[in-house]
Design a protein around this motif. Structure first.
Motif, short mmCIF file in Angstrom:
data_model
loop_
_atom_site.label_atom_id
_atom_site.label_comp_id
_atom_site.label_asym_id
_atom_site.label_seq_id
_atom_site.Cartn_x
_atom_site.Cartn_y
_atom_site.Cartn_z
N GLU A 1 -19.41 20.97 -43.03
CA GLU A 1 -19.58 22.42 -42.89
C GLU A 1 -18.54 23.14 -43.74
O GLU A 1 -17.37 22.74 -43.78
CB GLU A 1 -19.43 22.83 -41.42
N VAL A 2 -18.96 24.22 -44.37
CA VAL A 2 -18.05 24.98 -45.23
C VAL A 2 -17.11 25.82 -44.37
O VAL A 2 -17.56 26.59 -43.53
CB VAL A 2 -18.85 25.89 -46.19
N CYS A 3 -15.82 25.64 -44.57
CA CYS A 3 -14.82 26.48 -43.89
C CYS A 3 -14.39 27.62 -44.79
O CYS A 3 -14.27 28.75 -44.34
CB CYS A 3 -13.61 25.66 -43.50
N ALA A 4 -14.10 27.30 -46.05
CA ALA A 4 -13.55 28.34 -46.93
C ALA A 4 -14.01 28.13 -48.37
O ALA A 4 -13.45 27.29 -49.08
CB ALA A 4 -12.02 28.33 -46.84
N PRO A 5 -15.01 28.87 -48.80
CA PRO A 5 -15.39 28.85 -50.21
C PRO A 5 -14.54 29.83 -51.01
O PRO A 5 -14.05 30.81 -50.44
CB PRO A 5 -16.86 29.30 -50.18
N GLY A 6 -14.36 29.56 -52.28
CA GLY A 6 -13.56 30.49 -53.07
C GLY A 6 -13.75 30.29 -54.56
O GLY A 6 -14.60 29.49 -54.99
N GLN A 7 -12.96 31.04 -55.32
CA GLN A 7 -13.02 30.95 -56.77
C GLN A 7 -11.63 31.24 -57.32
O GLN A 7 -10.83 31.92 -56.66
CB GLN A 7 -14.06 31.89 -57.37
N ALA A 8 -11.35 30.72 -58.49
CA ALA A 8 -10.04 30.95 -59.08
C ALA A 8 -10.18 30.97 -60.60
O ALA A 8 -11.11 30.39 -61.16
CB ALA A 8 -9.06 29.85 -58.67
N THR A 9 -9.24 31.67 -61.23
CA THR A 9 -9.09 31.59 -62.68
C THR A 9 -7.65 31.18 -62.96
O THR A 9 -6.72 31.76 -62.39
CB THR A 9 -9.37 32.95 -63.34
N VAL A 10 -7.49 30.14 -63.79
CA VAL A 10 -6.15 29.68 -64.14
C VAL A 10 -6.01 29.70 -65.65
O VAL A 10 -7.00 29.62 -66.39
CB VAL A 10 -5.87 28.26 -63.60
N ALA A 11 -4.77 29.84 -66.10
CA ALA A 11 -4.45 29.74 -67.53
C ALA A 11 -3.77 28.39 -67.73
O ALA A 11 -2.80 28.07 -67.03
CB ALA A 11 -3.53 30.88 -67.96
N LEU A 12 -4.29 27.60 -68.65
CA LEU A 12 -3.73 26.27 -68.92
C LEU A 12 -3.01 26.27 -70.26
O LEU A 12 -3.34 27.05 -71.16
CB LEU A 12 -4.85 25.22 -68.94
N PRO A 13 -2.02 25.36 -70.41
CA PRO A 13 -1.40 25.22 -71.72
C PRO A 13 -2.42 24.67 -72.73
O PRO A 13 -3.36 23.97 -72.34
CB PRO A 13 -0.27 24.21 -71.47
N SER A 14 -2.21 25.03 -73.97
CA SER A 14 -3.13 24.59 -75.02
C SER A 14 -2.42 23.60 -75.94
O SER A 14 -1.23 23.75 -76.22
CB SER A 14 -3.61 25.80 -75.82
N GLN A 15 -3.16 22.61 -76.41
CA GLN A 15 -2.61 21.65 -77.37
C GLN A 15 -2.20 22.37 -78.66
O GLN A 15 -1.21 22.01 -79.29
CB GLN A 15 -3.67 20.59 -77.74
N GLU A 16 -2.97 23.43 -79.02
CA GLU A 16 -2.67 24.18 -80.24
C GLU A 16 -1.27 24.78 -80.17
O GLU A 16 -0.50 24.71 -81.12
CB GLU A 16 -3.65 25.35 -80.41
#
Lengths: 161, 147
Positions: free
Chosen positions: B129-144
């Motif tokens: 059963e779903v207790c907590a659905p959510g969404q996120a945006t993260v910034a990751l380091p780039s190889q460039e």
């Protein structure tokens, strides 16, 4: 009867002078969660990750419900909650956290002197299978002593009669 | 903790995040209420929680969020940065429940030099059963950026 949208936006914001955040405060928080990420505990690890030193867990500020010394126990509502942070329309009802949307700014570091401003942005009712629910939506904006934005939390509290 | 570092270029849309399993206890709930100055009785007084119609004391809304954040933090590594994060409290959880946090990459994009990854995340209990659905945006380091 709930107040109109116009009345809601005219209500004054609540200002909380949170004061200085210490490492102990947020490290206890991280321990309680069971999240032992080194960026909360180890300055060298945090610096290697691009921070000036250890930082607080991202949701530390927004998870703490009260920032003053009080209220004293007789001043809590019967369910243990604090009346001050609740709009009058939902005080004394059965409360549940509905949802939270966090937008992050600068990381929270030890020594940050934080101020929070809470403003009601919406109040509405929905009929659910177990009765009428009231939804109170607030924006809480946290800034530091330089006025830098730390985090904003849009919080929805659900109240049932 | 995931000791390896993830770069933006390593992440594929549709990829799954490593799951995080948490089994909250009454001790954990007590300490979480204490450090967050949360005196709401439904989190530490079973009889009171039952009176409000709950099966036991309830896991705090913010603790559900904290579990989801821990999973994201473990996955993205120390150089990842949270941009946005949101969750809803859909189902109750009580001490002894096995809560599993999972996540999936739903989009990736570069905006103003930030290497952003959008995640769909969810916490479910041992019954699925779903207790907590959510969404996120993260910034990751780039190889460039590293070169």
């Amino acid at each position: 009867m709930l107040p109109s949208k116009d009345e809601i936006v005219q209500r004054p914001e609540l200002v909380y002078p949170i004061g200085e955040v210490t490492a102990l405060m947020f490290q206890r928080y991280a321990i309680a969660v069971g999240d032992l990420n080194p960026i909360y505990f180890d300055d060298a690890a945090a610096r290697a990750a691009g921070y000036p030193g250890i930082v607080a867990p991202a949701n530390f500020l927004t998870s703490v419900l009260g920032w003053q010394a009080g209220p004293a126990e007789p001043d809590l509502l019967a369910d243990g909650t604090e009346a001050r942070i609740l709009v009058p329309e939902i005080r004394g009802l059965r409360l549940m956290g509905g949802g939270h949307d966090l937008t992050f700014g600068q990381p929270v570091v030890p020594g940050a002197v934080v101020t929070a401003r809470r403003k009601l942005v919406d109040l509405y009712e929905r009929q659910a299978k177990f009765g009428l629910l009231t939804f109170a939506v607030s924006d809480i904006v946290y800034t530091d002593q330089r006025g830098e934005h730390l985090v904003t939390c849009r919080e929805t509290v659900i109240a049932a009669k | 903790m995931n000791p390896s570092e993830i770069f933006f270029e390593d992440v594929a849309v549709g990829a799954e995040l490593p799951a995080l399993v948490k089994v909250p206890t009454t001790v954990q709930l007590f300490r979480y209420s204490a450090v967050t100055w949360n005196a709401h009785r439904i989190h530490y007084e079973k009889e009171y929680a039952i009176k409000e119609g709950h099966p036991d004391v309830l896991v705090q809304a913010h603790l559900h969020g904290a579990f989801l954040l821990q999973m994201i933090g473990d996955w993205m590594g120390p150089r990842g940065r949270l941009v946005r994060f949101g969750w809803s409290n859909r189902g109750r959880a009580i001490p002894g429940d096995t809560l599993t946090c999972t996540g999936r990459v739903i989009d990736k994009r570069v905006v103003d030099g930030q290497h952003l990854v959008d995640l769909e995340i969810v916490e479910t209990n041992q019954r699925g059963e779903v207790c907590a659905p959510g969404q996120a945006t993260v910034a990751l380091p780039s190889q460039e950026a590293r070169q």
